[in-house]
Design a protein around this motif. Structure first.
Motif: not given
Length: 402
Positions: A217, A221, A281, A284, A312, A374, A377-378
């Motif tokens: 992430a 970014q 996440y 997002l 964020t 994202y 990531c989650s």
């Protein structure tokens, strides 16, 4: 990313994004290698030598960066990063002069706050200078500042840190422990590293997995802000400064209350931080998942930007709390004279997580967009959180009371 675009060619945006990811990965390889040896250096010679080596390496890196005119030179400027470990030095020193528990967590949080002061001013100033067209002038300023810091580090106390604070419960001083012969100087680095892994290997793996997701992430970014939200150099610098500032404020003033709110005990704090990161996440991902029709394209750009920035910032609270709680727990478990080795392994692990993940993150971003990135990531946080709930009680080993 703007310097990379300039060196690669602004008309080659996809190549610039790939080169930016490769540059970050290369720097993390250097950091992973350097951190392992730096921890042992701290155990043997103390913080003064550690800080001196760090700031000399910083000066060398920034000097090379200030004279960069090609991608090859830009990669070369990252090589002195093998000796850049200032935060490692500071964390090791703090862990040696504080008791386990709330005191150490708060001290580590305040240390991060102090660290973020430079991180707040630096990106904003660098972005402003970049907006003027000179992407290298800030590197010249940083080189001079690093040399000044190297001189100041010569006035720090020499040797390993020893403190004489009395433990009211056990009636002994920390200096008694510090004066004992350090096994870290008797054993090889490999034996010390194996011992550290036996004691806190599971905690380090948790940090590796979560750092991997955070790295994907964070390394992308700037690309999301620049390409999806149309941030300029100054906008990007301002955002990074605000993010650092908010993280510093959270560590200095919110870490204690947040830790208490999340359960107080390390096991509960880590579990709840992981859950909050997973949900953040997910937010997002939903915000950016245009192909799923979950973004109202007619929404004002400013509203989309504020939503992204708000989530964020909230994520940064839990990211710092998670990292600090794991560090506080691991430094509680390992012997006093192996804390440098521990911190070196932790920092090396964190750097290792960022070796491949910037390139992977850029690839996912390019192919699937921010929403898919994202969502990945989650998913990592949901998996790690599930494993933590099932297995944490088995591997949180604490030293027996003497």
């Amino acid at each position: 990313p703007f310097l990379v675009d300039k060196l690669v060619g602004k008309d080659k945006s996809s190549e610039g994004a790939a080169a930016y990811g490769q540059l970050q990965s290369f720097f993390m390889v250097i950091q992973a290698i350097g951190s392992l040896g730096f921890g042992t250096l701290l155990d043997r010679y103390g913080a003064r030598v550690g800080f001196l080596v760090n700031f000399i390496a910083c000066a060398a890196s920034y000097t090379l960066l200030a004279n960069t005119d090609s991608m090859t030179m830009l990669f070369l400027s990252k090589v002195p990063g093998v000796g850049m470990a200032g935060f490692l030095c500071a964390q090791t020193s703090v862990s040696q002069v504080t008791y386990p528990g709330p005191e150490r967590i708060k001290a580590l949080g305040r240390l991060t706050t102090a660290y973020t002061i430079g991180g707040t001013v630096g990106p904003y100033l660098g972005g402003w200078l970049g907006l003027q067209g000179d992407y290298l002038f800030s590197a010249k300023i940083a080189a001079v500042g690093s040399l000044f810091a190297a001189v100041l580090s010569c006035f720090l106390p020499g040797g390993r840190v020893a403190h004489t604070k009395v433990d009211a419960k056990e009636g002994k001083t920390d200096k008694d422990d510090a004066d004992a012969k350090p096994t870290s100087t008797q054993n090889s680095w490999l034996k010390n590293a194996i011992l550290v892994w036996e004691l806190v290997g599971s905690l380090i793996l948790v940090k590796l997995a979560t750092s991997t997701a955070n790295s994907m992430a964070s390394s992308t970014q700037s690309q999301v802000l620049k390409n999806q939200l149309n941030f300029s150099e100054a906008d990007l610098g301002l955002f990074l400064s605000c993010e650092f500032a908010f993280g510093g404020f959270a560590n200095g003033f919110l870490l204690g209350p947040v830790t208490a709110l999340l359960g107080g005990k390390s096991e509960s704090v880590v579990k709840n931080c992981i859950l909050c990161m997973a949900l953040g996440y997910s937010g997002l991902a939903l915000l950016q998942a245009e192909m799923l029709g979950l973004v109202v394209t007619a929404a004002p750009a400013l509203a989309q930007t504020y939503s992204f920035v708000g989530i964020t910032m909230i994520l940064s609270i839990f990211r710092y709390s998670l990292s600090t709680s794991i560090t506080a727990e691991s430094t509680h478990i390992v012997p006093e004279n192996l804390k440098g080795t521990l911190m070196g392994i932790e920092h090396s692990t964190f750097a290792a997580a960022r070796i491949a993940t910037p390139t992977i993150g850029i690839k996912i971003l390019t192919m699937g967009g921010p929403g898919v990135l994202y969502a990945c990531c989650s998913s990592v946080f949901f998996v790690v959180g599930s494993l933590w709930v099932l297995l944490a009680g088995r591997f949180l080993r604490r030293p027996k009371s003497s």
